[in-house]
Scaffold this motif. Structure first.
Motif, PDB file in Angstrom:
ATOM      1  N   MET A   6       0.836  -1.204   0.000  1.00  0.00           N
ATOM      2  CA  MET A   6       0.000   0.000   0.000  1.00  0.00           C
ATOM      3  C   MET A   6       0.869   1.252   0.000  1.00  0.00           C
ATOM      4  O   MET A   6       0.562   2.226  -0.685  1.00  0.00           O
ATOM      5  CB  MET A   6      -0.954  -0.012   1.197  1.00  0.00           C
ATOM      6  CG  MET A   6      -1.994  -1.120   1.149  1.00  0.00           C
ATOM      7  SD  MET A   6      -2.972  -1.116  -0.374  1.00  0.00           S
ATOM      8  CE  MET A   6      -3.888   0.394  -0.176  1.00  0.00           C
ATOM      9  N   THR A   9       2.471   1.523  -3.584  1.00  0.00           N
ATOM     10  CA  THR A   9       1.505   1.949  -4.617  1.00  0.00           C
ATOM     11  C   THR A   9       1.074   3.387  -4.390  1.00  0.00           C
ATOM     12  O   THR A   9       0.910   4.136  -5.357  1.00  0.00           O
ATOM     13  CB  THR A   9       0.270   1.030  -4.666  1.00  0.00           C
ATOM     14  OG1 THR A   9      -0.338   0.960  -3.374  1.00  0.00           O
ATOM     15  CG2 THR A   9       0.632  -0.358  -5.143  1.00  0.00           C
ATOM     16  N   HIS A  71      -7.291   4.080  -4.078  1.00  0.00           N
ATOM     17  CA  HIS A  71      -6.257   3.783  -3.077  1.00  0.00           C
ATOM     18  C   HIS A  71      -6.575   4.485  -1.757  1.00  0.00           C
ATOM     19  O   HIS A  71      -6.529   3.877  -0.685  1.00  0.00           O
ATOM     20  CB  HIS A  71      -4.887   4.217  -3.610  1.00  0.00           C
ATOM     21  CG  HIS A  71      -3.764   3.912  -2.691  1.00  0.00           C
ATOM     22  ND1 HIS A  71      -3.293   4.821  -1.776  1.00  0.00           N
ATOM     23  CD2 HIS A  71      -3.013   2.790  -2.538  1.00  0.00           C
ATOM     24  CE1 HIS A  71      -2.305   4.273  -1.103  1.00  0.00           C
ATOM     25  NE2 HIS A  71      -2.107   3.051  -1.548  1.00  0.00           N
TER      26      HIS A  71
END
Length: 89
Positions: A6, A9, A71
């Motif tokens: 996470m 990204t 995200h």
């Protein structure tokens, strides 16, 4: 492992957003002059190609924005889940 993914990204999406915004800025700065020159010289194929490049840049920015939004939504949802997990309290 998931947190590393996470973080990576999230950083990558931010970098992509900065790059695409810079590319669009350059595109907008130069295509006005170049487009006019191409039209004046009768190079309609060149002008059309510049429009295609612009369309691709704007489309890429839209996709990157959507990735960033997804995200962020996932991160926020995960944080809410972590706070409400009774095993952590």
């Amino acid at each position: 492992m998931m947190q590393d993914y996470m973080d990576i990204t999230g950083d990558a999406f931010s970098e992509m957003r900065v790059l695409i915004e810079g590319a669009i800025s350059l595109y907008e700065d130069y295509t006005g002059c170049l487009g006019k020159l191409a039209s004046d010289a009768g190079f309609e194929d060149a002008r059309s190609a510049m429009n295609d490049v612009g369309g691709a840049l704007y489309s890429m920015r839209k996709h990157i924005k959507n990735l960033q939004a997804a995200h962020i939504q996932h991160v926020v949802h995960s944080l809410k889940d972590d706070r409400s997990d009774p095993e952590d309290n």
